[in-house]
Design a protein around this motif. Structure first.
Motif, PDB file in Angstrom:
ATOM      1  N   GLN B 132       0.895  -1.244   0.007  1.00 26.66           N
ATOM      2  CA  GLN B 132      -0.135  -0.453  -0.044  1.00 26.66           C
ATOM      3  C   GLN B 132       0.710   0.996  -0.107  1.00 26.66           C
ATOM      4  O   GLN B 132       1.559   1.357   0.290  1.00 26.66           O
ATOM      5  CB  GLN B 132      -0.849   0.122   0.634  1.00 26.66           C
ATOM      6  CG  GLN B 132      -2.457  -0.040   0.677  1.00 26.66           C
ATOM      7  CD  GLN B 132      -3.242  -1.051   2.103  1.00 26.66           C
ATOM      8  OE1 GLN B 132      -2.413  -0.828   3.199  1.00 26.66           O
ATOM      9  NE2 GLN B 132      -4.306  -1.031   2.151  1.00 26.66           N
ATOM     10  N   VAL B 133       0.313   2.613  -1.150  1.00 28.85           N
ATOM     11  CA  VAL B 133       1.009   3.265  -0.315  1.00 28.85           C
ATOM     12  C   VAL B 133       0.590   4.238   0.851  1.00 28.85           C
ATOM     13  O   VAL B 133      -0.169   4.256   1.159  1.00 28.85           O
ATOM     14  CB  VAL B 133       0.170   4.910  -2.049  1.00 28.85           C
ATOM     15  CG1 VAL B 133       0.978   5.328  -1.643  1.00 28.85           C
ATOM     16  CG2 VAL B 133       1.183   3.672  -2.806  1.00 28.85           C
ATOM     17  N   GLN B 134       1.450   4.546   1.266  1.00 22.97           N
ATOM     18  CA  GLN B 134       1.909   5.753   2.589  1.00 22.97           C
ATOM     19  C   GLN B 134       2.790   6.582   2.861  1.00 22.97           C
ATOM     20  O   GLN B 134       3.583   6.514   1.513  1.00 22.97           O
ATOM     21  CB  GLN B 134       2.022   4.415   3.840  1.00 22.97           C
ATOM     22  CG  GLN B 134       0.743   3.720   4.082  1.00 22.97           C
ATOM     23  CD  GLN B 134       1.394   2.303   5.356  1.00 22.97           C
ATOM     24  OE1 GLN B 134       2.039   2.680   5.500  1.00 22.97           O
ATOM     25  NE2 GLN B 134       0.139   2.160   6.484  1.00 22.97           N
ATOM     26  N   TYR B 135       3.174   7.895   3.288  1.00 20.36           N
ATOM     27  CA  TYR B 135       3.376   8.333   3.642  1.00 20.36           C
ATOM     28  C   TYR B 135       4.537   8.586   4.581  1.00 20.36           C
ATOM     29  O   TYR B 135       4.049   8.352   5.946  1.00 20.36           O
ATOM     30  CB  TYR B 135       2.313  10.439   3.051  1.00 20.36           C
ATOM     31  CG  TYR B 135       2.265  10.208   2.002  1.00 20.36           C
ATOM     32  CD1 TYR B 135       2.183  10.973   0.948  1.00 20.36           C
ATOM     33  CD2 TYR B 135       0.666   9.769   2.484  1.00 20.36           C
ATOM     34  CE1 TYR B 135       1.524  10.584  -0.246  1.00 20.36           C
ATOM     35  CE2 TYR B 135      -0.319  10.213   1.449  1.00 20.36           C
ATOM     36  CZ  TYR B 135       0.134  10.558   0.073  1.00 20.36           C
ATOM     37  OH  TYR B 135      -0.274  10.846  -0.894  1.00 20.36           O
ATOM     38  N   GLY B 139       6.500  13.243   4.908  1.00 20.28           N
ATOM     39  CA  GLY B 139       4.922  13.211   3.760  1.00 20.28           C
ATOM     40  C   GLY B 139       5.826  13.093   1.895  1.00 20.28           C
ATOM     41  O   GLY B 139       4.869  13.598   1.239  1.00 20.28           O
ATOM     42  N   ARG B 140       6.895  12.417   2.532  1.00 19.87           N
ATOM     43  CA  ARG B 140       6.989  11.383   0.859  1.00 19.87           C
ATOM     44  C   ARG B 140       5.852  10.507   1.010  1.00 19.87           C
ATOM     45  O   ARG B 140       6.096   9.259   1.687  1.00 19.87           O
ATOM     46  CB  ARG B 140       8.288  11.250   0.416  1.00 19.87           C
ATOM     47  CG  ARG B 140       9.345  12.700   0.554  1.00 19.87           C
ATOM     48  CD  ARG B 140      10.634  12.320   0.682  1.00 19.87           C
ATOM     49  NE  ARG B 140      11.243  11.841   1.430  1.00 19.87           N
ATOM     50  CZ  ARG B 140      12.379  11.455   2.227  1.00 19.87           C
ATOM     51  NH1 ARG B 140      13.516  12.247   1.999  1.00 19.87           N
ATOM     52  NH2 ARG B 140      12.513  10.683   3.124  1.00 19.87           N
ATOM     53  N   PRO B 141       5.523  10.287  -0.950  1.00 18.86           N
ATOM     54  CA  PRO B 141       5.106   8.745  -0.985  1.00 18.86           C
ATOM     55  C   PRO B 141       6.067   6.993  -0.710  1.00 18.86           C
ATOM     56  O   PRO B 141       6.845   7.355  -1.234  1.00 18.86           O
ATOM     57  CB  PRO B 141       4.131   8.998  -2.344  1.00 18.86           C
ATOM     58  CG  PRO B 141       5.277   9.778  -2.969  1.00 18.86           C
ATOM     59  CD  PRO B 141       5.487  10.891  -1.626  1.00 18.86           C
ATOM     60  N   GLN B 191       8.507  -0.995   4.486  1.00 22.23           N
ATOM     61  CA  GLN B 191       8.709   0.243   4.109  1.00 22.23           C
ATOM     62  C   GLN B 191       9.343   0.030   2.352  1.00 22.23           C
ATOM     63  O   GLN B 191      10.458  -0.370   3.137  1.00 22.23           O
ATOM     64  CB  GLN B 191       8.255   1.077   4.537  1.00 22.23           C
ATOM     65  CG  GLN B 191       7.493   1.651   5.313  1.00 22.23           C
ATOM     66  CD  GLN B 191       6.816   3.142   5.525  1.00 22.23           C
ATOM     67  OE1 GLN B 191       8.204   3.872   5.661  1.00 22.23           O
ATOM     68  NE2 GLN B 191       6.045   3.335   5.324  1.00 22.23           N
ATOM     69  N   ILE B 192       8.911   0.902   1.568  1.00 20.88           N
ATOM     70  CA  ILE B 192       9.905   1.146   0.342  1.00 20.88           C
ATOM     71  C   ILE B 192      10.061   2.198  -0.135  1.00 20.88           C
ATOM     72  O   ILE B 192       9.380   2.938  -0.098  1.00 20.88           O
ATOM     73  CB  ILE B 192       9.653  -0.257  -0.915  1.00 20.88           C
ATOM     74  CG1 ILE B 192       9.840  -1.639  -0.682  1.00 20.88           C
ATOM     75  CG2 ILE B 192      10.701  -0.246  -1.863  1.00 20.88           C
ATOM     76  CD1 ILE B 192       9.067  -2.434  -1.439  1.00 20.88           C
ATOM     77  N   THR B 197       7.711   9.420  -6.855  1.00 20.76           N
ATOM     78  CA  THR B 197       6.464  10.781  -6.906  1.00 20.76           C
ATOM     79  C   THR B 197       5.178  10.037  -6.001  1.00 20.76           C
ATOM     80  O   THR B 197       5.076   8.208  -6.797  1.00 20.76           O
ATOM     81  CB  THR B 197       6.319  10.641  -8.297  1.00 20.76           C
ATOM     82  OG1 THR B 197       5.805  10.126  -9.562  1.00 20.76           O
ATOM     83  CG2 THR B 197       7.598  11.728  -8.967  1.00 20.76           C
ATOM     84  N   LEU B 198       3.992  10.038  -6.205  1.00 25.36           N
ATOM     85  CA  LEU B 198       2.911   9.644  -6.128  1.00 25.36           C
ATOM     86  C   LEU B 198       2.578   8.233  -7.040  1.00 25.36           C
ATOM     87  O   LEU B 198       2.353   7.288  -6.560  1.00 25.36           O
ATOM     88  CB  LEU B 198       1.924   9.943  -5.594  1.00 25.36           C
ATOM     89  CG  LEU B 198       0.235  10.307  -4.871  1.00 25.36           C
ATOM     90  CD1 LEU B 198       0.895   9.768  -4.492  1.00 25.36           C
ATOM     91  CD2 LEU B 198      -0.394  11.161  -4.940  1.00 25.36           C
ATOM     92  N   GLU B 199       2.259   8.982  -8.571  1.00 22.28           N
ATOM     93  CA  GLU B 199       2.254   8.043  -9.350  1.00 22.28           C
ATOM     94  C   GLU B 199       3.232   6.506  -9.700  1.00 22.28           C
ATOM     95  O   GLU B 199       2.222   5.981  -9.259  1.00 22.28           O
ATOM     96  CB  GLU B 199       1.572   8.751 -10.773  1.00 22.28           C
ATOM     97  CG  GLU B 199       1.259   7.765 -11.383  1.00 22.28           C
ATOM     98  CD  GLU B 199       1.809   8.000 -12.979  1.00 22.28           C
ATOM     99  OE1 GLU B 199       0.766   9.745 -13.089  1.00 22.28           O
ATOM    100  OE2 GLU B 199       2.142   8.012 -13.885  1.00 22.28           O
TER     101      GLU B 199
END
Lengths: 293, 395
Positions: B132-135, B139-141, B191-192, B197-199
């Motif tokens: 999953q995407v987290q920050y 605040g970086r994805p 976490q990786i 970028t978010l995308e």
């Protein structure tokens, strides 16, 4: 209303003139095919086509300059509409495509990639194979049908006329460097099927007239009379088909330009060959090796 | 039709028109548009052999499944994912506006590997349960991953053995992150952080959730059209169709007078029947299809031209108006049949052998020829029979 009233033109008698005109047009086309060849689209040879839309008018030159930094030596830039250009290039990876988009964005402000056509060599090869098979099978089918319904000889001369039409179309596509794409191939196949219609109308009339042959009328005269009797329907059926094709060419937008161009040339060539070539060749054959007198 | 008889041909024609109208209205919602008109991506993938992973039928099946998974997560409505032949997979994504992204998500092998300093693989993405995407706190994805039971064990073992050393995280042999292990991680989560970028982070999460492809795939064809360009094509195509049809309508009236008006009515019924069958067959309208339709409008009146010319000829030869009509229809019939069948041969060839635009044109042409023979002969006959009483023939 009547465009042509009781025509009595000597088509068969003037056939040498008709052959000469055809040969000249085909020769011009063939020379162009040999010298500059066909302008194959990515459909056939593989590669990448990118269409960008800008929010202002751009010149092809500007875009070309903008792309100079990239390694796009073999690419071509073409105007699609005042605010759109097409870039054709050997296959670009999606990273390379992104890069092109980025650079254009930096120089021209907002750009939008509105069309991508990315075709690998295998797919192009498939299309080439399909094109050859489809053309051959269609020609064979038409030859068989006409031979059964009419006779073998007009069947053969019809196929000669279709080859004539196809050569004229290919020659003009090369001469004007129109893009040879999958839709253009489809247009050529359509022409092969449609342009024989007028020949059939004439042959049909020849058959009918043979049954009620006038005394002393040679085969050539009978064929010529048949062409004249059916002339107004030949012209009218083609006109009613050319009118929508013209509308398509003028109003159909850039995406259909080459397709409609092909159809238009094909329709003209097909009508010409139906009137001037098919029956004359048949007469020629009959005069040399008569089956009937 | 004899006086007093019911004009049954006309009644049947009108009933058919009404049924067809019910089928086609509202056209906009009922007609299926091709990707070139509604916008979207058509992507053809081919599975290729590599020394490590040769392609077999089972692998292609799994490729289809995994790609379906990935696309579901991209949130595309009504995608088509189908195996084509032995090694090809066709993907059609209507309405996709970012084809590059779609290609990246679909075509990647997405083999995630964790390797130690010496390049030994410690574990792979096959042991993932979720991604999953987290920050992070800046605040970086980032992409946070959770291993399954076995993966958690392997990961615990790997991090225990490599404290103070880096573990490389590779995606398809590209190093995306190379963190140094601070302490053993026992919980099976990690976490990786790769400066995404978010995308990019979203894409990676989708890829990891759907799993790696068992074999390498190559994008061998990608045709994508932005919806706005598709809309332009529709606008242009419609304009050409309307003007083209009007030209034909006017030509027929100027040339054939009242008979021309009747031919035009038959032409209108041609368009209605054509659309009704097209929609009933659930065929897809493409740009070459529109072009094909426009061309068949011109061809559709050919039958009428042949018939009317014949009627004129018979009339000039001294027959009565009624006898001329009868002879015109009868004698023109075979000519119409013969000439249409040759076009049909070519059209069926395109439909049968072709793909893409060639096939699209083949479909509309085939349908157009069949419909036009019916309307040109039958419907026109119905109209001419019915109106012959009132209309004075002008040869």
């Amino acid at each position: 209303m009547e465009l042509i009233k009781n025509p009595n033109l000597n088509f068969v008698g003037n056939r040498r003139l008709a052959y000469t005109i055809s040969i000249i047009i085909i020769a011009v086309g063939l020379i162009s095919l040999l010298v500059q060849g066909l302008n194959y689209g990515v459909d056939f040879v593989g590669g990448t086509l990118l269409q960008f839309r800008f929010n202002r008018e751009v010149e092809v030159e500007e875009v070309r300059e903008a792309l100079e930094g990239l390694d796009l030596a073999k690419s071509t830039v073409q105007r699609f509409s005042p605010q759109e250009v097409i870039i054709r290039s050997p296959k670009l990876s999606s990273e390379e495509q992104d890069e092109v988009e980025k650079i254009l964005g930096e120089i021209f402000g907002e750009v939008e990639l509105v069309r991508v056509e990315d075709v690998g060599p295998a797919v192009g090869a498939d299309l080439r194979r399909m094109a050859v098979t489809a053309v051959l099978v269609a020609l064979l089918g038409i030859l068989v049908y006409v031979s059964i319904r009419f006779e073998f000889r007009p069947g053969v001369t019809s196929i000669v006329a279709l080859a004539h039409d196809a050569l004229v179309v290919l020659g003009m596509l090369s001469l004007f460097q129109r893009e040879f794409s999958a839709p253009v191939l489809a247009a050529i196949l359509t022409i092969l099927g449609y342009s024989i219609n007028d020949s059939i109308v004439v042959m049909d009339r020849v058959r009918e007239n043979l049954a009620l042959r006038k005394k002393g009328e040679t085969f050539g005269e009978l064929v010529n009379r048949s062409i004249n009797e059916t002339l107004s329907r030949t012209v009218n059926t083609v006109l009613t088909t050319i009118l929508p094709v013209l509308a398509l060419l003028i109003l159909g937008g850039e995406m259909l330009r080459d397709f409609s161009f092909t159809l238009l040339i094909g329709l003209i060539a097909g009508t010409y060959s139906s009137i001037f070539i098919v029956s004359s060749l048949w007469v020629e054959w009959e005069e040399r090796k008569p089956l009937r007198r | 039709m004899r006086r007093g008889n019911l004009p049954w041909r006309l009644i049947v024609s009108v009933v058919l028109v009404v049924i067809s109208l019910v089928v086609i209205i509202p056209v906009k919602q009922k007609i299926r548009l091709g990707l070139d008109l509604q916008g979207g991506s058509h992507i053809l993938l081919e599975c290729v052999d590599t020394p490590e992973a040769p392609v077999d039928s089972d692998a292609v099946k799994r490729v289809v499944e995994i790609i379906r998974n990935r696309i579901d997560q991209l949130g595309v409505a009504e995608p088509v994912i189908a195996r084509q032949g032995e090694r090809r997979v066709l993907v059609q994504l209507p309405g996709v506006t970012d084809p590059q992204r779609a290609v990246e998500v679909i075509g990647r092998t997405a083999l995630l590997e964790f390797k130690d300093e010496n390049g030994n693989t410690l574990l792979t993405g096959a042991h993932l349960k979720n991604a999953q995407v987290q920050y992070d706190r800046f605040g970086r994805p980032v992409v946070s991953i959770a291993f399954d039971e076995e993966g958690a064990k392997l990961f615990a073992q790997a991090t225990t053995l490599n404290v103070g050393k880096p573990i490389g995280i590779y995606l398809d042999d590209n190093l995306i992150s190379n963190p140094v292990v601070q302490e053993p991680i026992m919980g099976g989560e990690a976490q990786i952080t790769g400066g995404f970028t978010l995308e990019e982070a979203q894409n990676l999460a989708i890829l990891l959730r759907a799993g790696a492809l068992p074999v390498k795939v190559e994008v061998i064809e990608n045709r994508s059209v932005e919806p706005s360009l598709g809309q332009d094509s529709i606008t242009h195509g419609l304009r050409a169709a309307v003007v083209g049809a009007l030209l034909v309508v006017v030509f027929m009236i100027i040339y054939y007078g009242w008979l021309g008006v009747l031919a035009d009515l038959a032409l209108a019924s041609f368009a209605i029947f054509f659309l009704a069958i097209f929609i009933s067959l659930r065929a897809t309208l493409t740009l070459p299809g529109i072009a094909g339709f426009i061309v068949t409008v011109g061809m559709a009146v050919d039958a009428n031209v042949l018939i009317f010319e014949r009627i004129k000829e018979e009339y000039r030869a001294g027959k009565t108006w009624r006898a001329s009509i009868e002879a015109g229809f009868n004698k023109a019939f075979h000519t119409i049949l013969d000439s249409n069948i040759t076009t049909l041969i070519a059209a069926v060839m395109m439909f049968y052998l072709g793909s893409g635009p060639v096939r699209g044109l083949g479909v509309t042409l085939t349908l157009g020829i069949i419909c036009s023979m019916f309307t040109g002969i039958w419907v026109t006959r119905a109209l001419v029979d019915f109106f012959a009483e009132w209309i004075k023939f002008e040869a």
